[in-house]
Scaffold this active site. Structure first.
Site, short mmCIF file in Angstrom:
data_model
loop_
_atom_site.label_atom_id
_atom_site.label_comp_id
_atom_site.label_asym_id
_atom_site.label_seq_id
_atom_site.Cartn_x
_atom_site.Cartn_y
_atom_site.Cartn_z
N HIS A 160 0.85 -1.20 0.00
CA HIS A 160 0.00 0.00 0.00
C HIS A 160 0.88 1.24 0.00
O HIS A 160 1.93 1.24 0.63
CB HIS A 160 -0.91 0.01 1.24
N ASP B 45 -7.97 -5.52 0.07
CA ASP B 45 -8.44 -6.39 -1.00
C ASP B 45 -8.06 -7.86 -0.81
O ASP B 45 -8.54 -8.72 -1.53
CB ASP B 45 -7.90 -5.91 -2.36
C1 SDX Z 1 -6.34 -0.06 -2.90
O1 SDX Z 1 -4.37 4.35 -2.02
C2 SDX Z 1 -5.38 3.82 -1.43
O2 SDX Z 1 -5.79 4.28 -0.40
C3 SDX Z 1 -6.03 2.66 -2.14
C4 SDX Z 1 -7.03 1.81 -1.34
C5 SDX Z 1 -8.32 2.56 -1.09
O3 SDX Z 1 -9.06 2.16 -0.16
O4 SDX Z 1 -8.65 3.46 -1.84
O5 SDX Z 1 -6.48 1.37 -0.12
C6 SDX Z 1 -7.46 0.57 -2.16
O6 SDX Z 1 -6.10 0.33 -4.02
C7 SDX Z 1 -5.49 -1.12 -2.22
C8 SDX Z 1 -4.30 -1.57 -3.08
C9 SDX Z 1 -4.74 -2.68 -4.00
N1 SDX Z 1 -3.69 -3.09 -4.94
C10 SDX Z 1 -3.01 -4.25 -4.87
O7 SDX Z 1 -3.22 -5.06 -3.97
C11 SDX Z 1 -2.08 -4.52 -6.03
C12 SDX Z 1 -0.73 -5.00 -5.52
N2 SDX Z 1 -0.07 -3.92 -4.84
C13 SDX Z 1 0.65 -2.97 -5.54
O8 SDX Z 1 0.76 -2.95 -6.91
C14 SDX Z 1 1.27 -1.79 -4.78
O9 SDX Z 1 1.70 -2.22 -3.53
C15 SDX Z 1 0.37 -0.55 -4.65
C16 SDX Z 1 -0.14 -0.07 -6.01
C17 SDX Z 1 -0.82 -0.83 -3.76
C18 SDX Z 1 1.20 0.59 -4.00
O10 SDX Z 1 2.19 0.99 -4.89
P1 SDX Z 1 3.35 2.02 -4.51
O11 SDX Z 1 3.03 2.79 -3.33
O12 SDX Z 1 3.67 2.78 -5.75
O13 SDX Z 1 4.54 1.06 -4.14
P2 SDX Z 1 5.72 0.70 -5.05
O14 SDX Z 1 5.23 0.15 -6.32
O15 SDX Z 1 6.61 1.91 -5.13
O16 SDX Z 1 6.43 -0.45 -4.24
C19 SDX Z 1 7.61 -0.32 -3.52
C20 SDX Z 1 8.38 -1.59 -3.71
C21 SDX Z 1 8.72 -1.84 -5.20
O17 SDX Z 1 9.89 -2.64 -5.20
P3 SDX Z 1 11.34 -1.92 -5.49
O18 SDX Z 1 11.21 -1.26 -6.83
O19 SDX Z 1 11.56 -0.96 -4.36
O20 SDX Z 1 12.31 -3.08 -5.50
O21 SDX Z 1 7.61 -2.74 -3.31
C22 SDX Z 1 7.35 -3.58 -4.44
C23 SDX Z 1 7.58 -2.68 -5.68
O22 SDX Z 1 7.90 -3.47 -6.81
N3 SDX Z 1 5.95 -3.99 -4.32
C24 SDX Z 1 5.52 -5.24 -4.52
C25 SDX Z 1 4.15 -5.22 -4.26
N4 SDX Z 1 3.77 -3.96 -3.90
C26 SDX Z 1 4.89 -3.22 -3.95
N5 SDX Z 1 6.15 -6.35 -4.91
C27 SDX Z 1 5.40 -7.48 -5.02
N6 SDX Z 1 4.07 -7.51 -4.77
C28 SDX Z 1 3.43 -6.41 -4.37
N7 SDX Z 1 2.12 -6.43 -4.15
#
Ligand code: SDX
Length: 440
Positions: A316, A374
């Protein structure tokens, strides 16, 4: 600045100097009631000639708001100051809707009026029925609700003046009341069953379940425990400050667009798998993993950046600790399964094992990736008989309240201006047009 947050915000000045130059500016450092201070950089460009660069807005507060507060390190979520755990246990969705829209919990009379206001608007204009025939039967329900909600502006001309408080109120009632009907009909259309008209004698969540599951040929028997679970799911999803879809609603609304168009924009943004589409994606992921023995290979896959796969329902932008909603969701999941007499749900066992393995893996620990709202919601919804394609729709039904509250707050903020970010331009410098015959 004389916005709604003036009562809560205090300011002091901080001088910012551009390294390597003798230029400096005095910028206000603003403190809200909770959370970190923010630099008010609105004068930065005027005084120093520079902009800030923040793709994804990870370090930018886009507005002042009094609606929802999140402490991502502590796993805290407050609606108008009330902890989500208390609201999920003691309140219900319509009361939470009143709270989000109006700022305080209602007294008995206020609640009765609000309840009336919503239930009086649950039906759709009969012409709207015909919209559905224009869609393919296999259309994703999110595609349908996005179109039908946007089309409401073609039906309700008496609530399009965003500068009229009463019209804003009516638009809010209409959206909160009609989105469940629109959503349920999208589902009924996809399975070829007759549309069920709303029943105003039922509670909000119960009526939604009724419109989804009832058929005219049979008496419908609701289940109070499932209605309560659905209501709680709606409460948990109702608002979440400036997430992607809410920011979309605010940006669309900042242009003066009508509320129905703004909420349709929010629905479109919610659909993405990184946002509200994740609940549907979690179930697809679990189906793909299939068995606990396959978890390690799957985890290796999501850690490999070239795979472009993520562990859906994990991570998140704001929570760097447990999403408090995920905890309540897991609890609700067990309650629902118990109520339904499901002793053994392989998908829940698989999800819990996946969570256990991920939470003990260095990759997830270092990046502070925890289950989000989720992760478990799809398993509960599946157990309740809700089809996978409706998961994100359900999120949209709940979030409509948050979107409308945030839209209303923005319109009522005198400091509100059109949203218009700037950019770093990295394209070609100015050059002269060359006729096609003289190129190359
Ligand atoms: C919702 O924002 C809100 O409030 C949203 C929400 C709401 O109520 O409105 O809470 C609802 O959207 C929940 C999120 C649902 N999405 C997912 O479950 C999809 C999987 N998660 C992600 O794609 C991700 O974690 C996000 C989109 C939720 C957050 O993305 P960020 O803040 O841009 O984080 P990031 O991509 O910069 O991640 C940081 C690191 C990265 O690795 P590095 O480049 O540092 O090596 O963490 C990794 C990312 O690749 N990473 C993950 C991951 N989430 C982040 N790696 C594997 N699996 C994951 N799920």
């Amino acid at each position: 600045m004389s916005s709604t947050a003036d009562k809560g915000a205090t300011k002091r000045s901080v001088t910012v100097t551009l390294d390597g130059s003798n230029r400096s500016a005095s910028l206000p450092l603003v403190s809200g009631t909770l959370g970190p201070d923010v630099f008010d950089i609105r004068k930065l460009h005027g005084e120093l000639g520079v902009f800030t660069f923040d793709p994804g807005y990870g370090a930018t507060a886009s507005c002042e708001s009094r609606i929802t507060y999140i402490d991502g390190d502590e796993g805290v979520l407050l609606y108008r100051g009330y902890p989500i755990e208390q609201l999920a246990e003691k309140s219900d969705f319509l009361e939470v809707a009143y709270l989000l829209l109006n700022g305080d919990l209602p007294d008995a009379k206020q609640f009765e009026d609000f309840h009336q206001g919503v239930t009086r608007h649950t039906m759709l204009h009969e012409q709207i029925r015909r919209f559905y025939d224009g869609f393919r039967r296999d259309a994703h329900p999110m595609a349908i609700i996005c179109g039908v909600v946007g089309a409401l502006s073609a039906f309700y001309h008496d609530s399009l003046d965003i500068n009229d408080a009463r019209q804003r109120e009516i638009a809010a009632f209409r959206l909160i009341a009609k989105v469940p009907t629109i959503a349920a009909w999208a589902y009924k259309y996809s399975i070829g069953q007759p549309f069920m008209y709303p029943r105003n004698d039922l509670g909000y969540a119960e009526n939604f379940l009724y419109m989804l599951n009832a058929v005219p040929a049979e008496q419908w028997q609701g289940n109070p425990i499932l209605s309560r679970a659905m209501d709680r799911i709606l409460v948990l999803h109702a608002d979440h400050e400036q997430n992607a879809s809410t920011s979309t609603v605010r940006l669309a609304g900042s242009t003066g667009a009508n509320p129905y168009a703004c909420i349709a924009a929010g629905i479109a943004a919610l659909w993405g798998p990184a946002h509200g589409g994740a609940n549907e994606a979690v179930l697809k992921m679990l189906a793909e993993i299939e068995r606990p023995e396959n978890i390690p290979a799957f985890i290796d896959g999501v850690k490999d950046k070239s795979s472009h796969h993520k562990l859906m329902g994990f991570g998140h932008r704001v929570y760097k600790n447990f999403d408090p909603r995920a905890k309540i969701m897991q609890q609700t999941c067990h309650e629902v399964l118990r109520e339904l007499g499901i002793k053994d749900e392989p998908m829940l066992d698989l999800a819990m094992e996946l969570e256990r393995i991920a939470l003990s893996d260095d990759y997830f620990i270092q990046r502070k990736l925890y289950p989000n709202v989720d992760f478990y919601s799809g398993i509960i919804l599946k157990a309740m008989g809700i089809p996978t394609s409706m998961f994100t729709v359900l999120f949209a039904v709940a979030r409509t309240v948050g979107w409308v509250s945030q839209w209303k707050e923005m319109i009522e903020d005198p400091a509100q201006r059109i949203g218009r970010p700037r950019q770093i331009y990295t394209g070609a410098p100015q050059r002269d047009y060359v006729p096609i015959g003289r190129r190359g």
